[in-house]
Design a protein around this motif. Structure first.
Motif, short mmCIF file in Angstrom:
data_model
loop_
_atom_site.label_atom_id
_atom_site.label_comp_id
_atom_site.label_asym_id
_atom_site.label_seq_id
_atom_site.Cartn_x
_atom_site.Cartn_y
_atom_site.Cartn_z
N GLY A 101 -2.90 13.43 23.88
CA GLY A 101 -2.27 12.39 23.50
C GLY A 101 -3.07 11.40 22.47
O GLY A 101 -4.08 10.93 23.08
N PHE B 122 7.29 16.03 25.62
CA PHE B 122 5.77 15.73 25.50
C PHE B 122 6.00 14.65 24.45
O PHE B 122 4.96 13.63 24.34
CB PHE B 122 5.46 17.09 24.80
N GLY C 60 -6.92 14.83 23.59
CA GLY C 60 -6.48 16.18 23.59
C GLY C 60 -4.93 16.41 24.11
O GLY C 60 -4.18 17.32 23.59
S1 SF4 Z 1 -1.80 13.97 17.47
FE1 SF4 Z 1 -2.99 15.43 18.67
S2 SF4 Z 1 -2.37 14.82 20.56
FE2 SF4 Z 1 -0.79 13.86 19.50
S3 SF4 Z 1 0.83 15.45 19.32
FE3 SF4 Z 1 -0.70 15.81 17.41
S4 SF4 Z 1 -2.21 17.30 17.91
FE4 SF4 Z 1 -1.10 16.76 20.07
#
Ligand code: SF4
Length: 303
Positions: free
Chosen positions: A71, A27, A69
């Protein structure tokens, strides 16, 4: 718009890791870039030359949300890819308002574009933080600029006349959800010139999201890992998993937030004065009703 899939900000709690969003690979490292996003936006807005001849673009009000959401639109890849900037340039050229929601001070690179939108049709920038404590954030959000940098960026944008505030979400169970910590976060937002603080607790879906989160924060603390596991018991097989915490948890932390927001005179929603012009009459009545409901809830917590 979500312009990226996957996020190098690598927040420990990121909901985007949940299997249901189908972000494959690592991820935080395998970042997919939507290189055709600007072309698709032009098409959707009816801005292609051929479309304009046949169907002149109709303006229905509203605004574009540059969020993420799965990225952040200002994650490190944006420094090189500049897709978010291209979207902003398109919005400036065609007079379309924007709301940016990000965890990155990289948004300052585009302050001049945001300023132009702010004086013409409207622009707001919201920064998401889970804590105002830089050392805790280094654990929870290892790839994002520190909260102090985000708050400085907010202060700079506010100085330049751009509306903005904080999304204090999610506060992290046992780490940043105590009344004093919430108060410190709201106070820091107020000092930076935030016009609102929108608050929310953490969700944790079973599977990849929960395993990753517990691995990061509970790696050296078995007791904390057990407490988190109990707070997020999951749902029986076959039921939809929203990742909600055990009953009562969100009420407890929202009470603490209500007190902090009240102490600092901080609205818990983006004030209508900042966005009324973007809403149709029907939207305005829905949003007003929701604001009234939140205000009533906040008042009830103070009694
Ligand atoms: S900034 Fe937002 S999308 Fe990126 S890792 Fe953090 S919570 Fe997830």
């Amino acid at each position: 718009m979500n312009l990226y899939r996957g996020c190098a900000h690598n927040c420990a709690y990121c909901d985007g890791r949940a299997e249901k969003y189908r972000v494959d690979g690592d991820f935080a490292a395998d970042i997919q870039v939507k290189t055709n996003a600007v072309a698709l936006l032009r098409k959707e807005l009816g801005l292609e030359a051929a479309q304009q001849e046949l169907f002149p673009p109709a303006r229905h009000g509203g605004f574009l949300l540059l969020g993420g959401g799965v990225g952040d639109s200002y994650q490190p890849a944006e420094a090189r890819c500049r897709i978010t900037r291209e979207v902003l340039e398109l919005l400036v050229a065609h007079g379309i308002p924007v709301h940016v929601l990000t965890k990155s001070s990289l948004v300052l690179r585009d302050a001049e574009l945001l300023e132009r939108l702010a004086v013409s049709v409207g622009a707001a920038v919201s920064f998401s933080i889970s804590t105002a404590d830089d050392s805790l954030a280094a654990l929870l959000e290892p790839g994002a600029p520190l909260p102090s940098a985000r708050l400085q960026a907010l202060a700079e944008l506010r100085r330049r006349g751009i509306n903005g505030g904080i999304f204090l979400m999610p506060v992290v169970p046992f780490l940043s959800d105590g009344p004093e910590q919430i108060e410190r976060s709201v106070a820091a937002a107020a000092r930076a010139g935030a016009q609102y603080v929108v608050f929310g607790g953490m969700t944790l879906k079973q599977g990849r999201q929960k395993e990753h989160f517990i691995g990061v924060v509970g790696g050296d603390d078995a007791d904390l890992a057990v407490r988190i596991d109990h707070l997020y018991p999951g749902v029986p097989a076959g039921r939809p998993d929203w990742g909600n915490a055990a009953p009562g948890y969100y009420r407890r932390i929202t009470r603490a937030f209500a007190r902090a927001a009240n102490a600092h005179g901080m609205p818990a929603r983006i004030p209508l004065a900042l966005c009324r012009h973007l809403l149709s009459a029907q939207e305005l009545s829905v949003v007003s009703a929701e604001h009234a409901q939140v205000a009533a809830e906040m008042a009830a917590y103070l009694r």
